[in-house]
Design a protein around this motif. Structure first.
Motif, PDB file in Angstrom:
ATOM      1  N   HIS A 114       0.845  -1.190   0.000  1.00  0.00           N
ATOM      2  CA  HIS A 114       0.000   0.000   0.000  1.00  0.00           C
ATOM      3  C   HIS A 114       0.884   1.245   0.000  1.00  0.00           C
ATOM      4  O   HIS A 114       2.097   1.168   0.195  1.00  0.00           O
ATOM      5  CB  HIS A 114      -0.916   0.017   1.230  1.00  0.00           C
ATOM      6  N   HIS A 115       0.250   2.390  -0.205  1.00  0.00           N
ATOM      7  CA  HIS A 115       0.922   3.683  -0.104  1.00  0.00           C
ATOM      8  C   HIS A 115       0.338   4.403   1.109  1.00  0.00           C
ATOM      9  O   HIS A 115      -0.874   4.573   1.207  1.00  0.00           O
ATOM     10  CB  HIS A 115       0.705   4.516  -1.368  1.00  0.00           C
ATOM     11  N   CYS A 230       1.528   6.404 -11.718  1.00  0.00           N
ATOM     12  CA  CYS A 230       1.778   5.460 -10.625  1.00  0.00           C
ATOM     13  C   CYS A 230       0.454   4.913 -10.096  1.00  0.00           C
ATOM     14  O   CYS A 230      -0.531   5.644  -9.964  1.00  0.00           O
ATOM     15  CB  CYS A 230       2.515   6.158  -9.468  1.00  0.00           C
ATOM     16  N   TRP A 231       0.445   3.622  -9.807  1.00  0.00           N
ATOM     17  CA  TRP A 231      -0.679   2.974  -9.134  1.00  0.00           C
ATOM     18  C   TRP A 231      -0.580   3.364  -7.664  1.00  0.00           C
ATOM     19  O   TRP A 231       0.248   2.870  -6.918  1.00  0.00           O
ATOM     20  CB  TRP A 231      -0.574   1.470  -9.329  1.00  0.00           C
ATOM     21  N   PHE A 232      -1.434   4.307  -7.217  1.00  0.00           N
ATOM     22  CA  PHE A 232      -1.276   4.927  -5.906  1.00  0.00           C
ATOM     23  C   PHE A 232      -2.594   4.863  -5.152  1.00  0.00           C
ATOM     24  O   PHE A 232      -3.495   5.669  -5.383  1.00  0.00           O
ATOM     25  CB  PHE A 232      -0.821   6.381  -6.078  1.00  0.00           C
ATOM     26  N   ILE A 304       4.968   8.028  -3.169  1.00  0.00           N
ATOM     27  CA  ILE A 304       4.178   8.038  -4.393  1.00  0.00           C
ATOM     28  C   ILE A 304       4.675   6.957  -5.343  1.00  0.00           C
ATOM     29  O   ILE A 304       3.899   6.197  -5.913  1.00  0.00           O
ATOM     30  CB  ILE A 304       4.242   9.414  -5.093  1.00  0.00           C
ATOM     31  N   ARG A 305       5.976   6.871  -5.493  1.00  0.00           N
ATOM     32  CA  ARG A 305       6.564   5.936  -6.453  1.00  0.00           C
ATOM     33  C   ARG A 305       6.644   4.511  -5.922  1.00  0.00           C
ATOM     34  O   ARG A 305       6.618   3.540  -6.695  1.00  0.00           O
ATOM     35  CB  ARG A 305       7.973   6.410  -6.808  1.00  0.00           C
ATOM     36  N   THR A 306       6.720   4.353  -4.602  1.00  0.00           N
ATOM     37  CA  THR A 306       7.034   3.048  -4.022  1.00  0.00           C
ATOM     38  C   THR A 306       6.000   2.630  -2.986  1.00  0.00           C
ATOM     39  O   THR A 306       5.788   3.333  -1.996  1.00  0.00           O
ATOM     40  CB  THR A 306       8.431   3.075  -3.365  1.00  0.00           C
ATOM     41  N   ALA A 307       5.363   1.489  -3.223  1.00  0.00           N
ATOM     42  CA  ALA A 307       4.474   0.889  -2.223  1.00  0.00           C
ATOM     43  C   ALA A 307       5.311   0.110  -1.219  1.00  0.00           C
ATOM     44  O   ALA A 307       6.443  -0.291  -1.505  1.00  0.00           O
ATOM     45  CB  ALA A 307       3.467  -0.039  -2.903  1.00  0.00           C
TER      46      ALA A 307
END
Length: 338
Positions: A114-115, A230-232, A304-307
């Motif tokens: 998740h973020h 990004c998938w956020f 934002i870039r990294t889950a």
């Protein structure tokens, strides 16, 4: 007359980042017994932020972080302002303003990718984590690149979420997760209502004193630095089908399917099926990198870039967390993802 002594310069070791497949970048601090971690953090602040910008995250090993005050000082050197943890889905302990324990969550249950606080109106862009006590086994904070995850998801699913966004529903109670007083940091109903109005959250007080909320958020955003899509979101993480079957059955039995402590839907209100949640979590798993914690480690994550996730572990495990770099309200992203 004796000749003048020859002065020779000794090269100063430069921190090195090790890159290995399946692991985050690891920056090794060259001094074995680092006497002043906050001073080191201040000196290398730009290096660390550069590595995060390049790779999406960096793990710093060798600082020897050993207490909460020291960690708070390091965090303070790495960012100008720490954010308050508002709308938390589960309780945290506050050590100093902006510095928290990791989320209270059963050690034997994973927290899937998740973020952090992606359902808030102004989510953090940077996470800072410090490990004071590494777990006996497991417990890694694993990572996944959200742009790569987006590219790996079926285009038709991504298009649906881009078109409609996602919906988070919450029913705050005193039994499961954070109560509304814990999540909003107040027992003043008027203050909670004011916060909800300001942050695009629908709310309704229930006859038993609990609070039910709904908030609509975009599922795909553009990275503020790179412009990459990004998938956020926390679509899978906060969905009922990610819970262990016995936990889900218990919660449905006690609260009913419409009053779960938290759940997610498509932005148009349609339920998200178990197959979709499984697919999202599988894609995350295919793009996961990890490195076991060691006591004294520091990690910086581009939120934002990294889950990120938290894997099951054998206690003890003590991780301190801070959030920084608040992003523009989620509404600013809508319509800009194509």
């Amino acid at each position: 007359m004796s000749p003048s002594p020859v002065l020779t310069s000794v090269p100063v070791p430069v921190p090195r980042a090790d890159l290995h497949p399946g692991k985050p970048p690891i920056l090794h601090v060259p001094t074995p017994d680092q006497a002043d971690p906050p001073a080191w953090a201040a000196e290398h602040r730009h290096t660390l932020h550069g590595l995060v910008a390049e790779h999406g995250a960096v793990l710093v090993r060798g600082l020897g972080l050993c207490d909460t005050g020291q960690v708070a000082s390091v965090f303070g050197q790495l960012t100008s302002t720490l954010m308050a943890d508002t709308e938390a889905f589960a309780p945290r302990q506050t050590y100093t303003p902006g510095v928290y324990s990791s989320t209270a969550w059963p050690a034997n249950q994973p927290m899937c990718m998740h973020h952090e606080l992606s359902y808030t109106h102004s989510p953090p862009g940077l996470l800072l984590l410090a490990c004071l006590t590494a777990p006996t086994t497991g417990g890694a904070t694993a990572l996944a690149d959200s742009a790569a995850v987006l590219d790996a998801l079926p285009p038709e699913l991504v298009q649906r979420f881009e078109q409609h966004g996602w919906l988070l529903t919450r029913t705050y109670n005193d039994d499961i997760g954070a109560s509304w007083t814990e999540a909003f940091g107040t027992d003043d109903r008027a203050a909670v209502e004011s916060y909800c109005h300001a942050n695009a959250i629908e709310f309704a007080w229930q006859t038993d004193g609990s609070l039910r909320t709904r908030q609509h958020r975009p599922a795909v955003v553009r990275h503020p630095g790179t412009g990459r899509r990004c998938w956020f979101n926390q679509i899978a993480f906060l969905n009922e089908w990610t819970l262990a079957p016995e936990v889900r059955e218990y919660l449905v039995d006690v609260y009913g399917p419409e009053a779960l402590p938290f759940n997610t839907r498509f932005g148009d209100g349609e339920p998200i099926g178990e197959d979709v949640v499984h697919l999202i979590n599988t894609v995350y798993a295919d793009h996961t990198i990890r490195e076991p914690w060691q006591s004294g480690d520091l990690m910086l994550i581009d939120n934002i870039r990294t889950a990120h996730s938290r894997e099951p572990f054998e206690p003890p495990r003590e991780i301190l967390v801070a959030m920084a770099a608040p992003q523009p309200p989620a509404s600013a992203y809508e319509g800009s993802t194509r």
